[in-house]
Design a protein around this motif. Structure first.
Motif, PDB file in Angstrom:
ATOM      1  N   THR A  12      60.570  45.494  54.354  1.00 42.34           N
ATOM      2  CA  THR A  12      59.703  46.565  54.864  1.00 42.34           C
ATOM      3  C   THR A  12      59.915  46.785  56.358  1.00 42.34           C
ATOM      4  N   THR A  13      60.723  45.908  56.971  1.00 43.12           N
ATOM      5  CA  THR A  13      60.992  46.011  58.414  1.00 43.12           C
ATOM      6  C   THR A  13      62.452  45.625  58.664  1.00 43.12           C
ATOM      7  N   LEU A  14      62.919  45.911  59.859  1.00 44.52           N
ATOM      8  CA  LEU A  14      64.287  45.541  60.233  1.00 44.52           C
ATOM      9  C   LEU A  14      64.469  44.024  60.151  1.00 44.52           C
ATOM     10  N   ARG A  15      63.474  43.286  60.640  1.00 47.80           N
ATOM     11  CA  ARG A  15      63.584  41.827  60.647  1.00 47.80           C
ATOM     12  C   ARG A  15      63.756  41.281  59.218  1.00 47.80           C
ATOM     13  N   GLU A  16      62.999  41.841  58.293  1.00 50.44           N
ATOM     14  CA  GLU A  16      63.103  41.387  56.898  1.00 50.44           C
ATOM     15  C   GLU A  16      64.453  41.765  56.290  1.00 50.44           C
ATOM     16  N   ALA A  17      64.984  42.927  56.680  1.00 42.02           N
ATOM     17  CA  ALA A  17      66.297  43.360  56.173  1.00 42.02           C
ATOM     18  C   ALA A  17      67.395  42.416  56.654  1.00 42.02           C
ATOM     19  N   VAL A  18      67.337  42.041  57.935  1.00 42.67           N
ATOM     20  CA  VAL A  18      68.323  41.119  58.512  1.00 42.67           C
ATOM     21  C   VAL A  18      68.251  39.766  57.798  1.00 42.67           C
ATOM     22  N   ALA A  19      67.026  39.297  57.537  1.00 43.73           N
ATOM     23  CA  ALA A  19      66.836  38.013  56.841  1.00 43.73           C
ATOM     24  C   ALA A  19      67.434  38.064  55.433  1.00 43.73           C
ATOM     25  N   ASN A  20      67.276  39.195  54.751  1.00 41.22           N
ATOM     26  CA  ASN A  20      67.844  39.366  53.410  1.00 41.22           C
ATOM     27  C   ASN A  20      69.368  39.279  53.441  1.00 41.22           C
ATOM     28  N   GLU A  21      69.969  39.967  54.418  1.00 39.71           N
ATOM     29  CA  GLU A  21      71.438  39.927  54.514  1.00 39.71           C
ATOM     30  C   GLU A  21      71.913  38.507  54.823  1.00 39.71           C
ATOM     31  N   LYS A  22      71.256  37.862  55.769  1.00 38.69           N
ATOM     32  CA  LYS A  22      71.626  36.487  56.153  1.00 38.69           C
ATOM     33  C   LYS A  22      71.575  35.535  54.973  1.00 38.69           C
ATOM     34  N   GLN A  42      61.738  49.429  51.934  1.00 42.45           N
ATOM     35  CA  GLN A  42      60.540  50.048  51.371  1.00 42.45           C
ATOM     36  C   GLN A  42      59.691  50.631  52.492  1.00 42.45           C
ATOM     37  N   GLY A  43      59.676  51.962  52.557  1.00 44.71           N
ATOM     38  CA  GLY A  43      58.857  52.636  53.563  1.00 44.71           C
ATOM     39  C   GLY A  43      57.383  52.537  53.220  1.00 44.71           C
ATOM     40  N   SER A  44      56.539  52.838  54.205  1.00 43.98           N
ATOM     41  CA  SER A  44      55.086  52.723  53.985  1.00 43.98           C
ATOM     42  C   SER A  44      54.576  53.767  52.985  1.00 43.98           C
ATOM     43  N   GLY A  82      56.175  45.062  49.923  1.00 43.45           N
ATOM     44  CA  GLY A  82      57.093  43.935  49.733  1.00 43.45           C
ATOM     45  C   GLY A  82      57.255  43.062  50.959  1.00 43.45           C
ATOM     46  N   ASN A  83      56.329  43.185  51.930  1.00 44.54           N
ATOM     47  CA  ASN A  83      56.508  42.422  53.180  1.00 44.54           C
ATOM     48  C   ASN A  83      56.355  40.921  52.963  1.00 44.54           C
ATOM     49  N   PHE A  84      57.106  40.150  53.748  1.00 41.58           N
ATOM     50  CA  PHE A  84      57.023  38.688  53.596  1.00 41.58           C
ATOM     51  C   PHE A  84      57.208  37.948  54.917  1.00 41.58           C
ATOM     52  N   ILE A  85      57.742  38.625  55.947  1.00 41.56           N
ATOM     53  CA  ILE A  85      57.844  37.992  57.274  1.00 41.56           C
ATOM     54  C   ILE A  85      56.820  38.646  58.187  1.00 41.56           C
ATOM     55  N   ASP A  86      56.928  39.978  58.265  1.00 40.47           N
ATOM     56  CA  ASP A  86      56.043  40.705  59.168  1.00 40.47           C
ATOM     57  C   ASP A  86      54.670  40.915  58.527  1.00 40.47           C
ATOM     58  N   ASP A 115      50.899  42.652  57.696  1.00 41.02           N
ATOM     59  CA  ASP A 115      50.621  43.892  56.975  1.00 41.02           C
ATOM     60  C   ASP A 115      50.745  45.134  57.844  1.00 41.02           C
ATOM     61  N   GLN A 116      50.195  45.102  59.058  1.00 38.69           N
ATOM     62  CA  GLN A 116      50.253  46.285  59.920  1.00 38.69           C
ATOM     63  C   GLN A 116      51.679  46.581  60.384  1.00 38.69           C
ATOM     64  N   GLU A 117      52.396  45.529  60.800  1.00 36.27           N
ATOM     65  CA  GLU A 117      53.769  45.733  61.306  1.00 36.27           C
ATOM     66  C   GLU A 117      54.707  46.233  60.209  1.00 36.27           C
TER      67      GLU A 117
END
Length: 363
Positions: free
Chosen positions: A166-176, A185-187, A194-198, A200-202
């Motif tokens: 749901t965020t750039l940070r989560e996308a990078v973690a998925n690739e890694k 997944q946009g808001s 589907g957020n798991f690092i960031d 709820d608001q972020e």
């Protein structure tokens, strides 16, 4: 239908599909074998939403699907996260649920059996075994990233892995972690976040903002999800750098979908943007159409048990509401573009998306 060269790309090759259209894996009975097979047979990627399934149910549906399509299809699993079992929260939430039970002529519950993390994790590992044994070509994950061991095991069997971010940070973690594809997944998206690092608001980044940020920072194909209903959404996503789209609400109202008729009608008759984010049903933020349950639970939202505990507490209420054809206490998950939904066959939906994409390409 004649293929658009710009719609044949690394994603369609990787997933072995004709069009870069993935049917979102909606858990809870929406993704019937008929729906999944129809999507795959029409050139997209059909997905089983296996989040709430037992390993046995999964195996049965996979075998049924193999009879209905010889094309690629995938399966989605919920990654278990540690969750707290707070007795006070459970007691107070259950008291509130008992008042709803009274309204629906359901027996009150005094002793609540709540899930524990170990049993949830064991089920997940059994689900992984089924995916391997049944040789499912594509496995996707929501609510987190599985352990390195699980990823390694699936890769040994040449299973293509897709993560949700749901965020750039989560996308990078998925690739890694080794995901072959990342679904952003946009808001705007319907159903659970589907957020798991960031937090709820972020994690509430709009899709148009999220796609280019992620595309610029990871090397694997990106799939766009959230509010996409037609050829315009597909082409906009591709223009921003995505290789394909994942669509939920658009498929939910299709004739082949297993969604409750009341759920389909709520989306088809939606007026303007009446979707809201709520924790009331499951303890995890999710987007759906506002109803009495959501409104009445608004004041209690921050003190509810977390997922999957609250989900267990509301199960009988949601089920009974469905049996009574009562939209007021059901989780009517829907994305922000609900007003664009139509009642049609999967084949018609996909054909219309492709035709519209072609027209846009030629304009």
């Amino acid at each position: 239908m004649g293929s658009l060269t710009m719609l044949t790309n690394v994603l369609t090759k990787l997933l072995n599909i004709e069009y870069p259209i993935i049917q979102a894996p909606m858990a809870g009975g929406v993704t019937t074998s008929k729906l999944v097979a129809s999507v795959s047979n029409a050139g997209g990627l059909g997905m089983i939403g296996a989040g709430y399934m037992t390993p046995t149910q999964m195996r049965e549906q996979i075998r049924e699907l193999k009879q209905l399509t010889s094309n690629s299809f995938g399966i989605n699993l919920f990654v278990p996260n540690e969750f707290e079992v707070n007795e006070d929260e459970i007691r107070s939430s259950n008291q509130i649920m008992n008042s709803f039970r009274d309204e629906l002529d359901l027996p009150r519950k005094e002793n609540i059996e709540v899930p524990n993390f170990n049993s949830v994790y064991e089920t997940f590992m059994e689900q992984i075994q089924v995916v391997i044994e049944e040789r499912i070509p594509i496995c996707t994950f929501t609510f987190g990233i599985p352990s390195a061991d699980v990823i390694e095991e699936l890769k040994k069997h040449n299973i293509i892995l897709m993560g949700t971010a749901t965020t750039l940070r989560e996308a990078v973690a998925n690739e890694k972690a080794g995901m072959d594809i990342v679904v952003v997944q946009g808001s705007e998206a319907g159903g659970h976040r589907g957020n798991f690092i960031d937090k709820d608001q972020e994690s509430l980044v709009g899709l148009m903002s999220l796609i280019p940020q992620v595309v610029d920072n990871i090397g694997v194909p990106v799939v766009a999800a959230g509010g996409i209903m037609d050829g315009r959404g597909l082409m906009a996503s591709i223009c921003l750098g995505a290789k394909g789209v994942q669509m939920g609400t658009a498929f939910l109202t299709c004739i082949e979908s297993g969604a409750h008729q009341v759920h389909k009608e709520a989306i088809l008759n939606v007026e303007g943007d009446t979707t809201v984010l709520t924790r009331a049903f499951s303890g995890k933020w999710a987007r759906g159409i506002k109803n009495s349950f959501i409104s009445e639970m608004q004041a209690h939202q921050n003190n509810l048990p977390s997922f999957p505990v609250q989900n267990t507490l509301t199960q009988d209420i949601r089920k009974k509401s469905g049996e009574q054809h009562n939209a007021e206490f059901m989780s009517l998950w829907s994305g922000q573009s609900a007003a664009l939904a139509k009642s049609q066959s999967v084949e018609t939906l996909i054909q219309n998306i492709i035709e519209e994409a072609k027209r846009l390409k030629n304009n």
